[in-house]
Enzyme design. Structure first.
Site, mmCIF file in Angstrom:
data_model
loop_
_atom_site.group_PDB
_atom_site.id
_atom_site.type_symbol
_atom_site.label_atom_id
_atom_site.label_comp_id
_atom_site.label_asym_id
_atom_site.label_seq_id
_atom_site.Cartn_x
_atom_site.Cartn_y
_atom_site.Cartn_z
ATOM 1 N N ASP A 174 0.672 -0.797 0.226
ATOM 2 C CA ASP A 174 0.121 0.415 -0.049
ATOM 3 C C ASP A 174 0.447 1.099 0.044
ATOM 4 O OD1 ASP A 174 -2.256 1.717 0.201
ATOM 5 O OD2 ASP A 174 -1.314 1.700 2.662
ATOM 6 N N ASP B 29 -0.236 5.296 1.069
ATOM 7 C CA ASP B 29 0.211 6.204 2.332
ATOM 8 C C ASP B 29 -0.177 5.798 3.464
ATOM 9 O OD1 ASP B 29 -1.072 7.799 -0.097
ATOM 10 O OD2 ASP B 29 -2.722 7.289 0.362
ATOM 11 N N GLY C 188 -8.069 3.424 3.292
ATOM 12 C CA GLY C 188 -7.561 2.507 2.056
ATOM 13 C C GLY C 188 -8.706 2.942 1.687
ATOM 14 N N ARG D 39 -11.900 7.049 -3.235
ATOM 15 C CA ARG D 39 -12.201 8.332 -2.376
ATOM 16 C C ARG D 39 -13.417 8.654 -2.274
ATOM 17 N NH1 ARG D 39 -11.858 12.444 -6.706
ATOM 18 N NH2 ARG D 39 -9.581 11.296 -7.298
ATOM 19 N N SER E 237 -5.568 5.883 -4.719
ATOM 20 C CA SER E 237 -4.966 7.350 -5.035
ATOM 21 C C SER E 237 -5.349 7.313 -6.344
ATOM 22 C CB SER E 237 -4.320 7.693 -3.640
ATOM 23 O OG SER E 237 -3.695 9.045 -4.773
ATOM 24 N N ASN F 295 -3.889 10.193 -7.492
ATOM 25 C CA ASN F 295 -2.263 10.426 -7.566
ATOM 26 C C ASN F 295 -1.021 9.592 -7.586
ATOM 27 O OD1 ASN F 295 -3.608 13.383 -7.460
ATOM 28 N ND2 ASN F 295 -4.498 12.629 -4.991
ATOM 29 N N ASP G 37 -1.108 -0.635 5.972
ATOM 30 C CA ASP G 37 -1.659 0.061 7.213
ATOM 31 C C ASP G 37 -3.120 0.402 7.873
ATOM 32 O OD1 ASP G 37 -2.138 2.204 5.250
ATOM 33 O OD2 ASP G 37 -1.545 3.801 7.181
#
Length: 250
Positions: free
Chosen positions: A19, A21, A69, A72, A147, A149, A205
């Protein structure tokens, strides 16, 4: 249990799927803050209209339970449902001022992009050390993130060249992949690397992320506890939980 540094070795695993972030980069802090800014503004406006009393978004509980996770717009839907709030879905092209699921999600994305552009992205040294060590051993690596991004974050952190594949929000949209906790994004990454899930490791996470790794029958699911989630990560499917991925570097 054997030493953490012996968990991921070439005779057991061919690939490790990370992952982004909170695992590779500190951007989980950016995301949680941007979710709070966006939702608190939305909730405050509803309170000002007399719709309901203002109860702010809680970074500790609401972030972990409802948005961490997840894609959006799914995160927006999940949190609003927890408050029994209903708004139209809208369209992905909705402006960030629209009181729709897509509008709210777009506002949050706008805030995240501004933070990236301000240079707030940092990679975790222990995570980078692990990725480099795995690649030295011939173990392939991939990033799996909800994401849109993801590429910009990897570039901002200076680690875009350390991965053989990337499954992010853009790829998920292209292939119509459901987001975490469904296993599809991780399974797509394994497919791109031509490895069996049983010979691949998932590192997460987020609670939804470890659920995704478990649902995909991956050979090992590692949870990264950046602050008080050890028991919850284990309960949701992590085989092993570490506080820093540097613990896995021999």
């Amino acid at each position: 249990m054997s030493s953490p540094s012996l968990l991921i070795v070439p005779d057991r695993f061919d690939a490790v799927l990370f992952d982004l972030d909170g695992v590779l980069t500190s951007t989980a802090k950016i995301h949680s803050r941007c979710w709070k800014v966006m939702f608190d503004d939305f909730l405050a406006r509803r309170a000002a209209d007399g719709t309901e009393a203002f109860r702010p978004f809680d970074i500790v509980s609401d972030y972990k339970l409802y948005v961490d996770g997840k894609p959006r717009y799914d995160g927006v839907r999940s949190f609003l449902a927890s408050r029994n709030i209903s708004v139209p879905d809208g369209k992905p092209t909705d402006p960030p001022t629209a009181a729709t699921v897509c509008g709210l999600g777009n506002r949050k994305d706008e805030l995240v992009k501004a933070a990236i552009n301000r240079g707030e992205v940092e990679a975790y040294p222990g995570s980078v050390a692990l990725v480099r060590r795995l690649r030295e051993q011939g173990i392939r690596t991939a990033v799996v993130s909800s994401s849109n991004n993801c590429e910009d974050v990897l570039r901002a952190a200076g680690i875009e060249g350390l991965f053989d594949a990337r499954v992010d929000g853009l790829v998920s949209t292209e292939f119509h992949l459901p987001g975490k906790p469904a296993p599809d994004t991780y399974l797509k990454a394994a497919e791109m690397l031509a490895v069996s899930p049983a010979r691949a490791v998932v590192v997460e996470d987020a609670l939804a992320g470890v659920q995704s790794g478990r649902a995909g029958a991956f050979g090992l699911v590692i949870g990264v506890d950046r602050g008080g989630s050890r028991d919850a990560l284990r309960a949701h499917g992590a085989d092993v939980v570490v506080t820093d991925l540097g613990e896995l570097v021999s």
